[in-house]
Design an enzyme around this catalytic site. Structure first.
Site, PDB file in Angstrom:
ATOM      1  N   ARG A 160      -1.164  -6.509  -2.798  1.00 58.02           N
ATOM      2  CA  ARG A 160      -1.331  -6.252  -1.365  1.00 58.02           C
ATOM      3  C   ARG A 160      -0.151  -6.759  -0.548  1.00 58.02           C
ATOM      4  NH1 ARG A 160      -4.218  -3.905  -3.812  1.00 58.02           N
ATOM      5  NH2 ARG A 160      -6.466  -3.629  -3.718  1.00 58.02           N
ATOM      6  N   SER A 239     -11.655  -3.679   3.474  1.00 54.65           N
ATOM      7  CA  SER A 239     -11.690  -5.086   3.070  1.00 54.65           C
ATOM      8  C   SER A 239     -10.926  -5.928   4.093  1.00 54.65           C
ATOM      9  CB  SER A 239     -11.061  -5.260   1.687  1.00 54.65           C
ATOM     10  OG  SER A 239     -11.797  -4.540   0.720  1.00 54.65           O
ATOM     11  N   GLU A 343      -6.528  -9.290   5.691  1.00 57.65           N
ATOM     12  CA  GLU A 343      -5.681  -8.190   5.248  1.00 57.65           C
ATOM     13  C   GLU A 343      -5.158  -7.349   6.414  1.00 57.65           C
ATOM     14  OE1 GLU A 343      -5.894  -4.445   2.085  1.00 57.65           O
ATOM     15  OE2 GLU A 343      -7.148  -6.200   1.796  1.00 57.65           O
TER      16      GLU A 343
END
Length: 351
Positions: A160, A239, A343
Site C-alpha cells: 500500500r 478499508s 489508508e
C-alpha cells in the site's frame, strides 16, 4: 476544461463528505491537467488532485485552493500491453480486460476510483497488486516541470505504498501501463485463500477469468466494498486502516499481549511480510478491541458488513468520521499496543 468556483467537493468523494473548494477545474486531456498544475504551481496556489474520490477525507471547511478533477479518458490494448489514462474508471477497465481474455488484474475488480490512483497506493486485493503487472507510469514531474516516465522499479512499490505516496507533492499521474498475461481465458494463479475456497479450487490454481472477477465482486459486495448509492455501508473509503506490519519481535510481544487480553486460545492472524517482519490483520484488531460490525450510535459508524470500513450513514460530517476513527485507533492501541494507520488521504484534517 470546466471551471467552477466555491464548488462542493462532497459529491466527488465516496464518503460524500467535505466542504467546498475555492475553485474546481475538471480536465479531460493530459494537456489540460499539466496546464492547470503549472498555473497553480506558478502562482503558489494550493492544489488538490481528485480522481474517483474513493480515497479522500476532506475537511468540513473544504479546500482553499484549486481542486483538479482528472477526468481524462483512454483505454489502449495492444496484444497484452495495456495503457490507461489516469481518469479511466478502474473497475470498468478491469471488466474490459477480462472481456478481452487477459489475466493479471481480474482480482482487482470492484475497487472504486480511477486508474491514475492505483500506483499511488499500490492498490491490491484478493491476492493481486497493481505492482505485479504495472510496467510504467507516465507522470508530470512538478519539481522538474516536465513529463517523465517511471519504470516499475522507479515506483518503489511496497505494501500500500509507493514513491508517489512518499512524495505526494511531486508527481501527477497521467497514464498507467501494464503488461498482462494471455492464459487462454484463465486467470492468474489464485493467491487468496478465500477466493480459491469459494471457487472450489486450491490456491495457486487458475480458473476462468469471468469466474474470478464475478467471485471477487460478490465477495466485495458482501463486505460493502462495491459502490451502491442506496447502501450506506458503501459510503466509505473501503478499508480505512492498513494492515500493520511488525518486526518479528514486536509481533511476538503482540501475540503474547493478545493471549493475556483474550485468553490463551487467541491467535492473531500472521502473514509473512519480508525478512524479519510479519503482517497482521487490522480488521481482527478492530473487532477484538470491541469495535464490531455496526459499532457506533451517531451518523458515522463502522460498516455493518466489514469492520475495516468506516461509513457515513447519510448525515455525517467529516468531524463525525474522524471522531470515530480516533476512537478506534485509541481502543486498538490501548488493547494491543499497536497504532493503526489510516489508508485514505486526509485534506485539511488529521487523525
Amino acid at each position: 476544461m470546466q471551471e467552477i468556483h466555491d464548488a462542493p467537493l462532497a459529491p466527488l468523494t465516496t464518503f460524500r463528505l467535505g466542504g467546498p473548494a475555492t475553485r474546481l477545474v475538471t480536465a479531460t486531456t493530459d494537456a489540460e491537467v499539466i496546464d492547470t498544475v503549472r498555473a497553480a504551481d506558478a502562482s503558489g496556489t494550493p492544489l488538490l488532485l481528485i480522481g474517483g474520490g474513493s480515497n479522500l477525507v476532506v475537511s468540513d471547511k473544504g479546500f482553499e485552493g484549486t481542486a483538479l478533477r482528472i477526468a481524462t479518458r483512454g483505454f489502449e490494448l495492444t496484444g497484452t500491453a495495456l495503457e490507461l489514462a489516469a481518469g479511466e474508471v478502474w473497475t470498468d477497465a478491469v471488466a474490459r480486460v477480462v472481456d478481452a481474455g487477459l489475466a493479471g488484474i481480474e482480482c482487482l475488480a470492484g475497487i472504486p476510483g480511477s486508474a491514475g490512483a492505483t500506483p499511488i497506493q499500490n492498490v491490491g486485493a484478493y491476492g493481486q497488486e497493481v505492482s505485479t503487472t504495472l510496467t510504467e507510469v507516465l507522470a508530470y514531474d512538478r519539481r522538474a516541470g516536465e513529463t517523465v516516465t517511471l519504470t516499475n522499479a522507479d515506483c518503489a512499490f511496497s505494501y500500500r505504498h509507493s514513491r508517489f505516496k512518499d512524495d505526494p507533492e511531486r508527481y501527477v499521474v497521467l497514464r498507467v501501463r501494464f503488461l498482462l498475461e494471455d492464459a487462454g481465458g484463465l486467470s492468474a494463479p489464485l493467491r487468496y485463500a478465500e477466493t480459491a475456497r469459494v471457487l472450489g479450487v486450491e490456491a495457486g490454481e487458475r480458473v476462468p477469468l469471468a469466474d474470478a472477477r464475478e467471485t471477487v465482486l460478490k465477495l466485495r459486495a458482501g463486505k460493502g466494498m462495491v459502490l451502491d448509492p442506496e447502501d450506506h455501508d458503501t459510503w466509505s473509503a473501503g478499508s480505512f486502516f492498513t494492515n500493520p506490519i511488525l518486526t518479528d519481535a514486536d509481533f511476538a510481544a503482540f501475540r503474547a499481549r493478545a493471549g493475556e487480553r483474550l485468553g490463551e486460545g487467541a491467535e492473531p492472524p500472521a502473514y509473512p511480510a519480508g525478512s524479519g517482519h510479519t503482517k497482521t490483520s487490522a480488521a481482527w484488531l478492530i473487532d477484538k478491541a470491541g469495535f464490531t460490525k455496526g459499532y457506533g450510535s451517531g451518523p458515522a459508524r463502522i460498516s455493518t458488513k466489514h469492520t475495516l470500513a468506516l461509513t457515513n450513514r447519510g448525515e455525517a460530517t467529516t468531524e463525525d468520521l474522524l471522531a470515530l476513527a480516533r476512537e478506534v485507533v485509541a481502543g486498538v492501541r490501548d488493547t494491543f499496543g499497536i497504532t493503526l494507520v489510516n489508508e485514505p488521504v486526509t485534506v485539511g484534517v488529521s487523525l
